[in-house]
Design an enzyme around this catalytic site. Structure first.
Site, PDB file in Angstrom:
ATOM      1  N   CYS A 247      -7.264 -61.252  11.396  1.00 23.18           N
ATOM      2  CA  CYS A 247      -7.075 -60.267  12.465  1.00 23.18           C
ATOM      3  C   CYS A 247      -5.590 -60.039  12.704  1.00 23.18           C
ATOM      4  O   CYS A 247      -4.924 -59.457  11.877  1.00 23.18           O
ATOM      5  CB  CYS A 247      -7.817 -60.711  13.734  1.00 23.18           C
ATOM      6  SG  CYS A 247      -8.018 -59.376  14.924  1.00 23.18           S
TER       7      CYS A 247
ATOM      8  N   HIS B 130     -13.581 -62.083  12.140  1.00 19.28           N
ATOM      9  CA  HIS B 130     -13.322 -63.463  12.558  1.00 19.28           C
ATOM     10  C   HIS B 130     -14.360 -64.443  12.025  1.00 19.28           C
ATOM     11  O   HIS B 130     -15.239 -64.878  12.779  1.00 19.28           O
ATOM     12  CB  HIS B 130     -13.292 -63.544  14.081  1.00 19.28           C
ATOM     13  CG  HIS B 130     -12.112 -62.854  14.679  1.00 19.28           C
ATOM     14  ND1 HIS B 130     -10.845 -63.393  14.623  1.00 19.28           N
ATOM     15  CD2 HIS B 130     -11.993 -61.667  15.300  1.00 19.28           C
ATOM     16  CE1 HIS B 130      -9.994 -62.557  15.206  1.00 19.28           C
ATOM     17  NE2 HIS B 130     -10.666 -61.498  15.625  1.00 19.28           N
TER      18      HIS B 130
ATOM     19  N   GLU C 288     -13.958 -67.437  11.631  1.00 20.51           N
ATOM     20  CA  GLU C 288     -13.797 -68.704  12.367  1.00 20.51           C
ATOM     21  C   GLU C 288     -14.679 -68.750  13.608  1.00 20.51           C
ATOM     22  O   GLU C 288     -14.853 -69.815  14.192  1.00 20.51           O
ATOM     23  CB  GLU C 288     -12.321 -68.925  12.724  1.00 20.51           C
ATOM     24  CG  GLU C 288     -11.768 -68.096  13.891  1.00 20.51           C
ATOM     25  CD  GLU C 288     -11.342 -66.684  13.497  1.00 20.51           C
ATOM     26  OE1 GLU C 288     -11.884 -66.141  12.513  1.00 20.51           O
ATOM     27  OE2 GLU C 288     -10.478 -66.119  14.205  1.00 20.51           O
TER      28      GLU C 288
END
Lengths: 949, 270
Positions: free
Chosen positions: B96, B239, B241
């Site tokens: 990002c 994302h 994560e």
């Protein structure tokens, strides 16, 4: 002469947005809008074209999509309008460009920025003026000009440090009152007299700073005069009988219930900026909701922006790491015709869009998931929008220190002080009218979330290392409130000379009073100062040592050698005369209403009502995923477009336990118009049933109250406020749920018209195991549908009443004994017996079932128990305590046993993608089959049709 | 063998560093969040670490354009260190805002080998086509032909995870750059349409074909992430994560988490 740089992107979606918004403000001819950023560079020394060129290539211009020109303004395409922030208003792009120039060793630059709009199309002067005023610029914080705008720099005045003495001796009551209003003190005659007496006694006149400090400290915003007042309420019931009761402090009444309940998991209530409850044996949760109504009315982006910043600092003020945000917003109708707009008021659409953008900007940049909220549209909010901002925090159990020690340094960390944000507390403690914009422009600010983010990082580390003995945030009133509050017991001695300023020329009282966002004040032992300074350096946060906790019991402030303030803390904190207020309340007469016909249009109408309809367009602008802990999101279901009941949040760093936090809210201002007492209980019930619906434990719920009312010096406004507080205290007892913090925002009136009495109840709870958390979408074809709770025939305050203009005034009766049903539902969910659950609120059970069908993209066939209502009321009433549950057919018996008398089976999830609603009698017999039959696809369209409006 | 030390770079305004650290830890790495100021003072060095992750957030508030300010700092202060990291073949991942930073620093999306010069930029990440920040779950495919060696083990893998950005539209300077990206295997991730079945099924995943919301920001050729010529540097807007644990997923079958990406990253960092 500053050098001008213009940067234009080939495709800027902002230009397209302006083109599509133009017709909404009545301008038809705008065909195209080109947006450019303008940077005025003012160098202390020589600034070569090579330097500027380098600056452009290195930071200002994205070579793939933009081009730039140095020097004169570009030739206008069509009509050019330039907009710039007024000097002194936070301009983060300018600051970052100055820093970049420093890093590039180009020159010592001062930068001011503007935005240039080239409006192309068939536009006359009037059209350009309308576009400028309604879409491009807000006079409160910006200047605009047709053509090229001269650069706006803050004049750097050399500080000619002045402390003015304000004579009070001998002034009459009316002269005191005039002085109060001229200086925007918002103090009444009684309070001004108390100040006059104090300074007569010590034999001198107050300084400007002393008077301002007292006004801030004694403001409704800071000290909650109304909530501490003695109130006599005359209550007239519908049959004309009157009873008179005395209320010895509304705040005290709320606290008293909390003390009575005192559950073992309550860590602290009403003592700090936020309430604290246990999460598990290692961590606690802090929760707070604030309002930022007046600033959001004038400058929606900045007002809401700093609203988020303020409530996050409340969480920092109890040494907690902020982990999530919430917001509840009340606006006028966004389709309000321009001719019905009041003078001096921004259009509801503009307020809504600005507020949402302001919340998104701050929350997203802080890296906090915005996970729960609500939006209400009502004509009562045209002059006074309401912006509730909430924040949740996590702290190590027992880690929040509360006692400043003698000799501790008074240390400020965070942003610099400017003239923005002066008089925020007194401004919010007065009603507004069309001239408010001119007199209080300085009270409105633009936030700086990255500076606040730095404060979050510093406070977390400083708390972990035990580097401070007390902490509080600089809110409205700036240092005057924060330092004044913190030093109440010991007294403090402050020197303002070292305070870092955004620009020079501020007078001592301005430095002392300015709210200037993004600052925390700490009590730091002298031998911890160096360690704190190092942490601040690591995280780009500025620190100022203001002075010390002196032990004198006095507030002493100097600016270098110039004395600014010298008063006793005792007078500052205890000198405020208690208010004696009278309140009246008259119960509304009961009204019989005729129920409309039940048909498919009814359901589609309810789903399309602005309060029910999808909020997806707003919700998606908020990051609800950051911190990797969102378990139940605001939007649920396969297509992520069904509304969730509550948010479930798993705090990052708590993987040692399966527990998670639940946050929900309840509000029903339309009920408040008729019966504020019932509103309080119904809002509380809504918050609780939302929380229980996702799996929250009803025995671990803490509550926040947020009252937004009109002018409490008017007895009818105060009467309804007292009734609402009574509802809260009765509710807390009935539900056995303590209030842990609260906030009142009074004076929400515009030219004598108050907002509808609006009470937001926010609830914080726990799910023991996040894998047992559910949402409203998890059901499968063939599941049974169950109803918990009974309906009410009263339609007052319902969406159906608003939609059909029924004029109902009777509101549903609150529950007497709510806990057994919620405990039963909770056991069922915790046992894994429930596949989906949804509460019945706005739009009644009809809307609730349709929303479940939308979320799951399944059909449903239901016959709703009449419970003594006609067919219309049975489907649309918004009585409390009702939830729709979905469960596997194989669990029918065990679920039936778990729910007992609280649950009735009302239908099933079907494979045919139709929403079919009927009504059944007391023995389960069909009274009316399939009264409403709507395709799920049509329901989705009705629900989302107003998404982009 | 001890866990690979992974440097997670924090600049003021970075905010998904904690999310990234959690993912690295679950993937078996040893994350360390370090502020740019500490790197600049030399208290911590890039060379001390086996991999570098620049996480999401709003470095310096995204003033002057997303990632612009941190990109400048990387170029000014860490050009040498970063080039050594890449030369050593250590994996570098930007997510990002980190992706925006790598692109704007010139570490990703430059056609010539000369690194870290702003003039070299041939691609960018700019305002979403809809002109606003948007948060929603998307489906990604790791490009089967991606050049990156460390992505090798997860080629053609499906990942579901959220996007949360306002400036994520991938744009090339011109068609020849786009063609070059494809020809050289520099496209690393593409947005996919996961189909309209009631429950997510990997088999029904197909190209987003530019259609909103599967392609959430109007990115050219559905490009969600790219890698550099060396294959060491990878960046993406979504994302992964935030989807490393099963309960983080809003709905659908188990699987398609972002964890394999972090495992591949940590494996390459050993």
């Amino acid at each position: 002469m500053p050098l001008r740089v213009t940067v234009t992107s080939h495709s800027d979606p902002q230009g397209e947005a302006i083109v599509s918004a133009a017709p909404l403000v009545g301008v038809r001819g705008l065909a195209q809008c080109r947006v450019s950023r303008v940077y005025h560079l003012d160098a202390a020394g020589p600034l070569g074209n090579d330097d500027v060129d380098r600056l452009c290539r290195e930071v200002l211009v994205d070579p793939v999509v933009a081009e730039y020109s140095i020097g004169a303004a570009l030739p206008a395409m069509g009509r050019a309008v330039e907009v710039a922030a007024l000097p002194g208003v936070t301009d983060l792009d300018a600051r970052e460009l100055e820093r970049a120039a420093q890093q590039l060793q180009i020159a010592d630059l001062r930068v001011s920025t503007a935005v240039r709009y080239d409006l192309i199309g068939d536009l006359d002067d009037r059209a350009v003026a309308v576009i400028t005023r309604r879409l491009l610029a807000n006079d409160t914080i910006e200047q605009s000009h047709q053509g090229t705008l001269a650069p706006a720099f803050v004049a750097q005045a050399d500080a000619d440090c002045r402390v003015e003495s304000v004579p009070l001796r001998g002034l009459s009551d009316s002269e005191l009152q005039t002085l109060s209003s001229q200086r925007l003190l918002s103090l009444d005659t009684e309070e001004m007299r108390a100040i006059q007496r104090y300074f007569d006694d010590i034999g001198r006149s107050p300084t400007d700073a002393e008077l301002e400090t007292l006004a801030q400290t004694w403001s409704e915003h800071c000290v909650h005069k109304t909530f501490r007042a003695a109130i006599e309420l005359t209550h007239t019931s519908a049959d004309g009988r009157t009873t008179v009761t005395r209320h010895d402090g509304l705040l005290a009444a709320l606290r008293e219930v909390t003390e009575e309940l005192d559950p073992w998991w309550l860590r602290s209530a009403f003592v700090d900026d936020a309430g604290i409850v246990a999460f598990d044996d290692r961590f606690d949760l802090a929760f707070k909701v604030e309002t930022h109504n007046h600033p959001s009315a004038l400058e929606p982006f900045g007002g809401a922006n700093t609203g988020v910043g303020g409530v996050v600092r409340d969480i920092l003020g109890v040494s907690a790491r902020p982990i999530a945000c919430t917001n509840v917003l009340c606006f006028g109708p966004v389709d309000l015709p321009a001719e019905r707009l009041l003078a001096g008021v921004l259009h509801p659409r503009r307020i809504r869009d600005g507020v949402v953008a302001g919340i998104a900007d701050y929350g997203n940049k802080l890296g906090l998931p915005t996970v729960n909220g609500a939006v209400v549209y009502d004509e009562g909010y045209i002059g006074n929008p309401l912006v509730y901002c909430g924040a949740l925090g996590l702290l190590v159990n027992g880690s929040h220190p509360r006692a400043a020690q003698l000799g501790d340094r008074v240390v400020s960390i965070g942003g610099r002080v400017g003239r923005d944000g002066i008089h925020g507390a007194t401004f919010s403690s007065a009603t507004m009218d069309a001239s408010t914009v001119d007199s209080v422009g300085a009270a409105v600010q633009i936030g700086d979330p990255i500076t606040e983010k730095g404060c979050i990082e510093v406070v977390e580390r400083a708390c972990g290392l035990g580097l401070y003995n007390a902490i509080t945030d600089c809110g409205a009133g700036g240092f005057s409130s924060a330092v004044g509050e913190m030093g109440e017991d010991l007294g403090v001695e402050i020197d303002l000379e070292g305070v870092r300023l955004k620009y020079s020329g501020l007078q001592p009282w301005e430095i002392w009073l300015s709210e200037a966002q993004e600052r925390m004040v700490m009590a730091v032992p002298p031998d911890s100062l160096l360690a704190l300074q190092q942490i601040c350096d690591d995280w780009d946060v500025e620190l100022t040592d203001l002075g010390s906790f002196s032990g004198s019991g006095k507030l002493v402030v100097r600016h270098g050698d110039t004395p600014v303030i010298d008063m006793s803390m005792d007078f500052l904190h205890n000198g405020l005369p208690r208010r004696e207020l009278t309140a009246t309340f008259i119960d509304p007469p009961s009204t019989a209403v005729e129920s409309p016909r039940v048909d498919a249009e009814m359901l589609l109408g309810l789903l399309a009502h602005p309060d029910v309809a999808s909020k997806e367009d707003i919700v998606r602008r908020y990051d609800h995923e950051v911190r990797a802990g969102t378990v139940v999101r605001p939007l649920v279901g396969r297509n992520a477009d069904g509304p969730a009941d509550a948010a479930v949040i798993k705090p990052l760093g708590t993987q040692h336990t399966p527990a998670a936090a639940v946050v929900s809210n309840g509000l029903c201002p339309r009920v408040g118009r008729h019966d504020p007492y019932a509103m309080a209980l119904l809002a509380l019930d809504e918050a609780v049933r939302n929380l229980v619906a996702v799996g929250g434990d009803p025995d671990r719920v803490a509550l926040l109250d947020n009252f937004c009312w009109g002018d409490p010096t008017r007895s009818d406004r105060l009467g309804s406020l007292v009734r609402a507080v009574q509802g809260c205290t009765d509710g807390a007892r009935r539900y056995a749920m303590p209030f842990i913090s609260g906030k009142d925002s009074l004076f929400n009136e515009f030219e004598g018209r108050p907002v509808p009495p609006t009470l937001l109840i926010s609830a914080l709870g726990l799910v023991a195991d996040l894998n047992r958390a559910i949402d409203s979408a998890g059901m499968s074809v063939g599941d049974d549908l169950w109803l918990v709770g009974r309906g009410s025939a009263a339609l007052g305050g319902s969406v159906a009443d608003a939609l059909y203009g029924l004029g109902a005034t009777d509101v549903p009766a609150p529950l007497d004994d709510p806990l057994p049903r919620y405990r039963a539902v909770h056991s069922a969910i915790a046992a894994g017996l429930v596949s989906a659950a949804h509460d019945c609120s706005d739009g009644g059970i009809a809307a609730a079932i349709a929303e479940m069908a939308i979320a799951a993209r399944h059909g449903v066939a239901v016959e709703v128990p009449a419970d003594g209502c006609d067919e219309f009321a049975a489907l649309t009433n918004e009585g409390p305590g009702r939830l729709v549950l979905a469960a596997q057919r194989s669990d029918r018996d065990v679920l039936g046993q778990t729910l007992g008398v609280n649950g009735r089976r009302i239908g099933e999830v079907t494979a045919n993608s139709r929403i079919s609603l009927g009504v059944q009698g007391a023995n389960g017999e069909t009274i009316a089959a399939a009264l409403v039959c709507v395709d799920v696809g049509d329901a989705v369209r009705a629900f989302t049709s107003s998404v982009a409006t | 063998m001890s866990a690979a030390p992974i440097l997670i770079v924090h600049a003021s305004g970075t905010n998904r560093d904690g999310d990234a650290a959690q993912a690295i830890e679950l993937a078996g790495g040893s994350p360390r969040i370090v502020h740019v100021n500490q790197l600049r003072r030399g208290e911590v060095t890039f060379a001390d670490h086996a991999g570098v992750l620049i996480p999401g957030g709003f470095s310096y508030g995204d003033s002057l354009g997303a990632g612009q300010r941190l990109a400048l700092e990387l170029r000014l202060w860490f050009a040498q260190e970063l080039s050594e990291v890449v030369t050593a073949g250590k994996p570098v991942l930007g997510i990002c805002n980190g992706f925006q930073v790598l692109v704007k620093a010139g570490l990703l999306g430059a056609v010539s080998e000369h690194r870290l010069a702003p003039e070299n930029r041939q691609v960018t990440l700019t305002d979403n086509a809809r002109g606003r920040f948007e948060c929603r779950w998307v489906t990604l495919r790791v490009e089967p032909a991606v050049r990156s060696t460390w992505l090798g083990p997860i080629r053609d893998t499906i990942i579901r995870c959220p996007v949360a950005h306002g400036e994520g539209r991938f744009v090339s300077a011109d068609d020849s750059v786009s063609a070059e990206l494809e020809a050289q295997g520099l496209v690393a991730f593409r947005y996919q349409d996961s189909g309209a079945t009631p429950v997510f099924q990997p088999d029904s995943v197909r190209a987003a074909a530019g259609a909103y919301p599967a392609n959430p920001n109007g990115s050219a050729a559905d490009i969600a992430g790219i890698c550099d010529h060396s294959g060491a540097v990878v960046g993406l807007m979504p994302h992964p994560e935030d989807h490393v644990l099963d309960w983080q997923r809003p709905n659908g079958d188990p699987g398609a988490t972002g964890l394999p990406l972090f495992k591949a990253f940590v494996a390459a960092a050993r």
